[in-house]
Design a protein around this motif. Structure first.
Motif, PDB file in Angstrom:
ATOM      1  N   VAL A 251       0.861  -1.171   0.000  1.00  8.78           N
ATOM      2  CA  VAL A 251       0.000   0.000   0.000  1.00  8.78           C
ATOM      3  C   VAL A 251       0.904   1.230   0.000  1.00  8.78           C
ATOM      4  CG1 VAL A 251      -1.880   1.251   1.128  1.00  8.78           C
ATOM      5  CG2 VAL A 251      -1.741  -1.253   1.322  1.00  8.78           C
ATOM      6  N   PHE A 252       0.760   2.061  -1.005  1.00  3.49           N
ATOM      7  CA  PHE A 252       1.514   3.308  -1.101  1.00  3.49           C
ATOM      8  C   PHE A 252       0.688   4.410  -0.448  1.00  3.49           C
ATOM      9  CE2 PHE A 252       2.830   0.790  -4.835  1.00  3.49           C
ATOM     10  CZ  PHE A 252       4.210   0.792  -4.668  1.00  3.49           C
ATOM     11  N   VAL A 253       1.193   4.975   0.630  1.00  8.16           N
ATOM     12  CA  VAL A 253       0.448   5.984   1.393  1.00  8.16           C
ATOM     13  C   VAL A 253       1.134   7.340   1.256  1.00  8.16           C
ATOM     14  CG1 VAL A 253      -0.446   6.654   3.653  1.00  8.16           C
ATOM     15  CG2 VAL A 253      -0.314   4.229   3.030  1.00  8.16           C
ATOM     16  N   VAL A 254       0.451   8.245   0.588  1.00 10.22           N
ATOM     17  CA  VAL A 254       0.965   9.609   0.426  1.00 10.22           C
ATOM     18  C   VAL A 254       0.467  10.448   1.595  1.00 10.22           C
ATOM     19  CG1 VAL A 254       1.161  11.606  -1.085  1.00 10.22           C
ATOM     20  CG2 VAL A 254       0.756   9.335  -2.071  1.00 10.22           C
ATOM     21  N   SER A 270       1.649  19.504 -11.722  1.00  8.89           N
ATOM     22  CA  SER A 270       0.675  19.914 -12.734  1.00  8.89           C
ATOM     23  C   SER A 270      -0.743  19.516 -12.367  1.00  8.89           C
ATOM     24  CB  SER A 270       1.047  19.308 -14.099  1.00  8.89           C
ATOM     25  OG  SER A 270       1.094  17.896 -14.010  1.00  8.89           O
ATOM     26  N   ASP A 271      -0.895  18.429 -11.621  1.00  8.35           N
ATOM     27  CA  ASP A 271      -2.206  18.005 -11.150  1.00  8.35           C
ATOM     28  C   ASP A 271      -2.068  17.654  -9.671  1.00  8.35           C
ATOM     29  OD1 ASP A 271      -4.643  16.890 -10.533  1.00  8.35           O
ATOM     30  OD2 ASP A 271      -4.788  15.682 -12.359  1.00  8.35           O
ATOM     31  N   PRO A 272      -2.626  18.472  -8.785  1.00  5.62           N
ATOM     32  CA  PRO A 272      -2.420  18.243  -7.350  1.00  5.62           C
ATOM     33  C   PRO A 272      -3.127  17.020  -6.802  1.00  5.62           C
ATOM     34  CG  PRO A 272      -3.962  20.048  -7.701  1.00  5.62           C
ATOM     35  CD  PRO A 272      -3.413  19.687  -9.052  1.00  5.62           C
ATOM     36  N   GLU A 273      -3.969  16.363  -7.588  1.00  2.50           N
ATOM     37  CA  GLU A 273      -4.677  15.175  -7.117  1.00  2.50           C
ATOM     38  C   GLU A 273      -3.799  13.940  -7.310  1.00  2.50           C
ATOM     39  OE1 GLU A 273      -9.267  16.239  -7.962  1.00  2.50           O
ATOM     40  OE2 GLU A 273      -7.975  16.195  -9.719  1.00  2.50           O
ATOM     41  N   ILE A 274      -3.007  13.663  -6.309  1.00  3.83           N
ATOM     42  CA  ILE A 274      -2.005  12.605  -6.400  1.00  3.83           C
ATOM     43  C   ILE A 274      -2.641  11.234  -6.590  1.00  3.83           C
ATOM     44  CG2 ILE A 274      -0.092  11.486  -5.184  1.00  3.83           C
ATOM     45  CD1 ILE A 274       0.353  14.159  -3.714  1.00  3.83           C
ATOM     46  N   TRP A 275      -3.806  11.001  -5.996  1.00  7.71           N
ATOM     47  CA  TRP A 275      -4.442   9.695  -6.065  1.00  7.71           C
ATOM     48  C   TRP A 275      -4.693   9.244  -7.500  1.00  7.71           C
ATOM     49  CZ3 TRP A 275      -9.140   9.345  -8.491  1.00  7.71           C
ATOM     50  CH2 TRP A 275      -9.854  10.549  -8.683  1.00  7.71           C
ATOM     51  N   LYS A 276      -4.798  10.190  -8.438  1.00  3.95           N
ATOM     52  CA  LYS A 276      -5.042   9.835  -9.836  1.00  3.95           C
ATOM     53  C   LYS A 276      -3.880   9.073 -10.462  1.00  3.95           C
ATOM     54  CE  LYS A 276      -8.063  13.748 -11.060  1.00  3.95           C
ATOM     55  NZ  LYS A 276      -8.163  14.964 -11.904  1.00  3.95           N
ATOM     56  N   GLU A 298     -10.849   3.322   7.616  1.00  3.26           N
ATOM     57  CA  GLU A 298     -11.762   2.609   6.717  1.00  3.26           C
ATOM     58  C   GLU A 298     -11.092   2.300   5.387  1.00  3.26           C
ATOM     59  OE1 GLU A 298     -16.197   3.090   4.705  1.00  3.26           O
ATOM     60  OE2 GLU A 298     -15.120   4.848   5.401  1.00  3.26           O
ATOM     61  N   VAL A 299     -10.403   3.279   4.840  1.00  3.46           N
ATOM     62  CA  VAL A 299      -9.683   3.055   3.584  1.00  3.46           C
ATOM     63  C   VAL A 299      -8.568   2.035   3.784  1.00  3.46           C
ATOM     64  CG1 VAL A 299      -8.195   4.148   1.866  1.00  3.46           C
ATOM     65  CG2 VAL A 299     -10.248   5.326   2.658  1.00  3.46           C
ATOM     66  N   ALA A 300      -7.863   2.157   4.912  1.00  2.10           N
ATOM     67  CA  ALA A 300      -6.739   1.259   5.187  1.00  2.10           C
ATOM     68  C   ALA A 300      -7.191  -0.189   5.308  1.00  2.10           C
ATOM     69  CB  ALA A 300      -6.028   1.701   6.463  1.00  2.10           C
ATOM     70  N   ILE A 301      -8.344  -0.424   5.917  1.00  2.00           N
ATOM     71  CA  ILE A 301      -8.842  -1.795   6.085  1.00  2.00           C
ATOM     72  C   ILE A 301      -8.953  -2.487   4.735  1.00  2.00           C
ATOM     73  CG2 ILE A 301     -10.922  -3.120   6.648  1.00  2.00           C
ATOM     74  CD1 ILE A 301     -11.330  -1.219   9.031  1.00  2.00           C
ATOM     75  N   GLU A 302      -9.554  -1.821   3.765  1.00  2.00           N
ATOM     76  CA  GLU A 302      -9.742  -2.454   2.460  1.00  2.00           C
ATOM     77  C   GLU A 302      -8.439  -2.536   1.670  1.00  2.00           C
ATOM     78  OE1 GLU A 302     -11.027  -4.421  -0.737  1.00  2.00           O
ATOM     79  OE2 GLU A 302     -12.013  -4.224   1.211  1.00  2.00           O
ATOM     80  N   GLY A 310      -3.789 -10.875  -2.230  1.00  2.00           N
ATOM     81  CA  GLY A 310      -3.075 -11.045  -3.487  1.00  2.00           C
ATOM     82  C   GLY A 310      -3.630 -10.265  -4.650  1.00  2.00           C
ATOM     83  N   ASP A 311      -4.480  -9.266  -4.386  1.00  4.15           N
ATOM     84  CA  ASP A 311      -5.073  -8.491  -5.474  1.00  4.15           C
ATOM     85  C   ASP A 311      -4.220  -7.307  -5.914  1.00  4.15           C
ATOM     86  OD1 ASP A 311      -7.205 -10.192  -5.550  1.00  4.15           O
ATOM     87  OD2 ASP A 311      -8.525  -8.939  -4.320  1.00  4.15           O
ATOM     88  N   GLY A 312      -3.098  -7.096  -5.234  1.00  2.00           N
ATOM     89  CA  GLY A 312      -2.182  -6.069  -5.693  1.00  2.00           C
ATOM     90  C   GLY A 312      -2.185  -4.791  -4.882  1.00  2.00           C
ATOM     91  N   PRO A 313      -1.483  -3.778  -5.396  1.00  2.00           N
ATOM     92  CA  PRO A 313      -1.240  -2.544  -4.646  1.00  2.00           C
ATOM     93  C   PRO A 313      -2.396  -1.558  -4.710  1.00  2.00           C
ATOM     94  CG  PRO A 313      -0.173  -2.405  -6.770  1.00  2.00           C
ATOM     95  CD  PRO A 313      -0.789  -3.785  -6.706  1.00  2.00           C
ATOM     96  N   THR A 314      -2.342  -0.581  -3.819  1.00  4.96           N
ATOM     97  CA  THR A 314      -3.298   0.521  -3.784  1.00  4.96           C
ATOM     98  C   THR A 314      -2.524   1.798  -3.480  1.00  4.96           C
ATOM     99  OG1 THR A 314      -5.053  -0.925  -2.918  1.00  4.96           O
ATOM    100  CG2 THR A 314      -5.381   1.445  -2.673  1.00  4.96           C
ATOM    101  N   LEU A 315      -2.922   2.886  -4.094  1.00  2.72           N
ATOM    102  CA  LEU A 315      -2.354   4.198  -3.794  1.00  2.72           C
ATOM    103  C   LEU A 315      -3.390   4.996  -3.009  1.00  2.72           C
ATOM    104  CD1 LEU A 315      -0.181   6.439  -4.141  1.00  2.72           C
ATOM    105  CD2 LEU A 315      -1.356   7.074  -6.270  1.00  2.72           C
ATOM    106  N   VAL A 316      -3.020   5.451  -1.826  1.00  4.34           N
ATOM    107  CA  VAL A 316      -3.924   6.224  -0.977  1.00  4.34           C
ATOM    108  C   VAL A 316      -3.293   7.585  -0.690  1.00  4.34           C
ATOM    109  CG1 VAL A 316      -5.188   6.336   1.197  1.00  4.34           C
ATOM    110  CG2 VAL A 316      -4.789   4.113   0.105  1.00  4.34           C
TER     111      VAL A 316
END
Length: 429
Positions: A251-254, A270-276, A298-302, A310-316
């Motif tokens: 999990v990549f946590v910004v 150029s785009d401040p919305e890092i989650w994109k 809540e976000v961290a749980i999922e 084993g479903d892979g990474p997430t960027l939060v």
């Protein structure tokens, strides 16, 4: 839209961020003298501490988010969970407040970066992890270490440069490390830790799929913390690509505290919305209010569950704010007073405390007991660190990658550090 609205990009399996599966192929088979501190003196220092808090809308006037977004009410947590979260956040805040006191009293040296204001992010993620899971931090790493279970004594002693520190006094503020707790380090340069975290996640999947090491709970998960200033660096993009390509359990946590030292986030990208940037590589990307520990949790749980199965990474992207300057050497004159005041009104600890009281999960006196417990713990940590010995000179030549012969050896064949005049002319620490 408020900067603290939750935003999400739909990616199977989707989940709702608060506020604000395909089977993967195994990739590995194919490819100066300071007076001693007394408990009474420490208590006096603690009594002088004034609560700090803050909040800013990072994207004021920004266009609405292009993806689906939703803001939900906090899902109730029980008393046990709420008190664990509260105690961990108070520990982080009180510890950092004491660090500031010790730094200005000459007990700590170098750059010291405090975490005040960002506690909801560390607590929201790390308290969900198992002992086997890994955490990779930044130079703002004290609270990550505490949340992962490293003793306050060991962290404080490391900050004091003592042998009883978690790195025997050789790491200091920016390099907390504990193999016992799977804390894989703080890193002084931005972006350094992301490849390390990606490697740890690779190791987890390799052990699971190739070495057939079983863990009934699933894959060991790595959580990589880094700031908004890192997200235009090459390692970030390379590791997002690798993690998604191999479906690594990470999990990549910004921790977007809106400022990279003195550079405003909205001016630097150029785009401040890092989650994109997550969906650009095929992984879910989420934006969440990093000043609300329940929404972060809540976000961290999922995200953690997704990695573990084993479903892979997430960027939060956790939008948060630091209540102090970049470091204790920073006069913090670049941020506007009204921005600081705006965030001060959104103190994550005060918000959780209000929630606990409103839901009748605990009384004011019970929370006070927790705060007093943490006060005593911090005072004990300082006394322990202050009374611990400094490392011997010979330790300078340990934990290096090459034999220092020819560099650390004098004409007489002895290590130069054994010469009484070795440190002559330098500050006595």
């Amino acid at each position: 839209m408020s900067a603290f609205s939750a935003a999400k990009i739909l990616s199977p399996p989707p989940f709702v961020a608060r506020f604000a599966s395909e089977k993967s192929l195994c990739p590995f088979l194919s490819s100066p003298s300071v007076p001693a501190l007394t408990r009474s003196a420490l208590r006096s220092i603690r009594l002088l501490r004034t609560p700090l808090a803050v909040s800013s809308d990072v994207v004021i006037g920004q266009k609405p988010l292009a993806s689906s977004s939703s803001a939900t009410q906090n899902e109730d947590v029980d008393r046990e969970v709420a008190l664990v979260l509260y105690e961990d956040m108070v520990l982080g805040r009180f510890f950092e407040d004491m660090c500031a006191q010790m730094y200005y009293r000459g007990k700590m040296f170098g750059f010291v970066h405090l975490y005040n204001g960002q506690e909801a992010v560390s607590t929201g993620f790390i308290k969900l992890l198992e002992a086997r899971d890994c955490v990779v931090s930044t130079y703002r790493d004290h609270v990550h270490a505490l949340s992962k279970g490293v003793a306050a004594r060991a962290v404080m002693a490391e900050l004091f440069g003592k042998t009883t520190g978690c790195c025997r006094g050789q790491g200091g503020s920016m390099h907390m490390f504990s193999s016992t707790h799977n804390l894989l380090g703080g890193f002084a340069f931005i972006g350094e830790g992301i490849p390390v975290a990606t490697g740890a996640a690779f190791s987890s999947k390799y052990r699971h799929e190739v070495l057939k090491e079983s863990n009934p709970n699933g894959l060991d998960v790595t959580v990589a913390f880094f700031g908004d200033g890192t997200c235009n660096n090459g390692q970030f993009f390379e590791c997002l690509n690798m993690a998604q390509l191999w479906k690594l359990p990470i999990v990549f946590v910004v921790e977007n505290n809106l400022w990279a030292i003195g550079m405003s986030h909205v001016r630097a990208t150029s785009d401040p919305e890092i989650w994109k940037k997550g969906p650009a590589f095929g992984m879910p990307g989420y934006h969440v209010d990093g000043m609300d520990v329940l929404k972060v949790r809540e976000v961290a749980i999922e995200a953690i569950a997704r990695a573990r199965r084993g479903d892979g990474p997430t960027l939060v992207e956790c939008e948060t704010y630091r209540f102090r300057g970049h470091s204790l050497a920073d006069p913090d004159e670049l941020r506007k007073p009204d921005e600081k005041a705006h965030y001060a009104a959104r103190d994550p600890i005060a918000a959780l405390k209000s929630y606990i009281l409103e839901k009748n999960l605990a009384t004011e006196s019970e929370l006070k007991v927790i705060e007093e417990k943490i006060d005593n713990l911090i005072e004990d940590a300082v006394e322990f660190a202050d009374s611990s010995p400094h490392p011997p000179r010979s330790q300078l030549l340990e934990n290096v990658f090459v034999d220092p012969k020819g560099f650390g050896i004098g004409p007489d064949g002895k290590y130069r550090c054994e010469d009484p005049k070795f440190t002559e002319g330098t500050a006595q620490v």
